[in-house]
Enzyme design. Sequence first.
Site, short mmCIF file in Angstrom:
data_model
loop_
_atom_site.label_atom_id
_atom_site.label_comp_id
_atom_site.label_asym_id
_atom_site.label_seq_id
_atom_site.Cartn_x
_atom_site.Cartn_y
_atom_site.Cartn_z
N ASP A 46 0.85 -1.20 0.00
CA ASP A 46 0.00 0.00 0.00
C ASP A 46 0.89 1.25 0.00
OD1 ASP A 46 0.87 0.02 2.63
OD2 ASP A 46 -1.13 0.31 3.50
N SER A 47 2.22 1.05 -0.01
CA SER A 47 3.15 2.15 -0.28
C SER A 47 2.87 2.72 -1.68
CB SER A 47 4.60 1.68 -0.18
OG SER A 47 4.80 0.49 -0.91
N GLU A 117 -1.16 -5.12 8.65
CA GLU A 117 -0.34 -4.52 9.71
C GLU A 117 -0.94 -4.77 11.09
OE1 GLU A 117 0.43 -0.36 8.98
OE2 GLU A 117 1.10 -0.74 6.92
N GLU A 180 9.33 -4.05 10.70
CA GLU A 180 9.70 -2.73 10.16
C GLU A 180 10.15 -1.79 11.28
OE1 GLU A 180 6.98 -0.88 7.39
OE2 GLU A 180 8.17 0.98 7.37
O1 KIV Z 1 3.53 -1.07 1.68
C1 KIV Z 1 4.70 -1.48 1.67
O2 KIV Z 1 5.44 -1.29 0.72
C2 KIV Z 1 5.16 -2.23 2.84
C3 KIV Z 1 6.56 -2.67 2.92
C4 KIV Z 1 7.62 -1.85 2.47
C5 KIV Z 1 6.86 -3.63 3.95
O3 KIV Z 1 4.39 -2.47 3.69
#
Ligand code: KIV
Length: 263
Positions: A46-47, A117, A180
């Site tokens: 979700d990044s 998460e 993380e």
């Molecule tokens: O959303 C993401 O990219 C992540 C990672 C970098 C672990 O949760």
Amino acid sequence: MPSALTIQTLFEMKQKNEKIAELTAYDHPFAKIADEAGIHIILVGDSLGNVVQGEATTLGVTMDEMVYHTRIVANAAEKALVVADMPFMSYQTSTENAIANAGRFLKETRAAAVKLEGGASVSHIIHALTEVGIPVQAHIGLLPQSVHQMGGYRVQRDEDRLLADAKEVETAGAFSVVLEGIPAAISAKITESLNIPTIGIGAGPDCDGQVLVMHDLLGIRTGRLPKFVKQYANLRESAISGIQTYIKEVQDGSFPSETHSYQ
Ligand code: KIV
């Protein structure tokens, strides 16, 4: 068609002390590149919110957006295991919603697993998903979806809580756990205490694997990058230079030449 790499392969890799490399991807061409390079896990993170949409946080990312991006990524992956990230509020509201939303990823895309998460507080959700056959990658420590609760993106140092969260997600049935923003010594203890693989991001060298954001690794993103990022290429520079050459050649008339024209 299932990917060649399964969650069982990951357990075997941990047992054999073979490190796992995970990387994010958000579209078909980059997913294909990662797959061809031999990456073990492709995470449709979700990044997406930060990297592709240019937002300050991941909070606005929707299920529909994640399903779309997961579909185009998973279509490219022939060998890697594809994991879809569950966006903010797609699983926190009830186990029913979590099952329905996680189910969408497996029904509407070729992803084989989801990530969410949280530690002890979401272990009942991890349990419910794995009970209906949806593999879950857990994610503890710095939780970007809880940025407001944490007061920013801060390294997490509460060792007892982190160890307890890690145990809880393993007991709930997670097949692996992302660590993380955790000091290296704590990550090492967590990794030692679990049977499932740990995948670190800003969590030191002793995890069973590492995950990075594709655009950070390839040097596409601008601005200040976190300490844990290592840039392995500078695609931004070569892209700018390629485009500048194109502009120049269009303007001076050297493109298109005879080779690029039909006779
Ligand atoms: O959303 C993401 O990219 C992540 C990672 C970098 C672990 O949760």
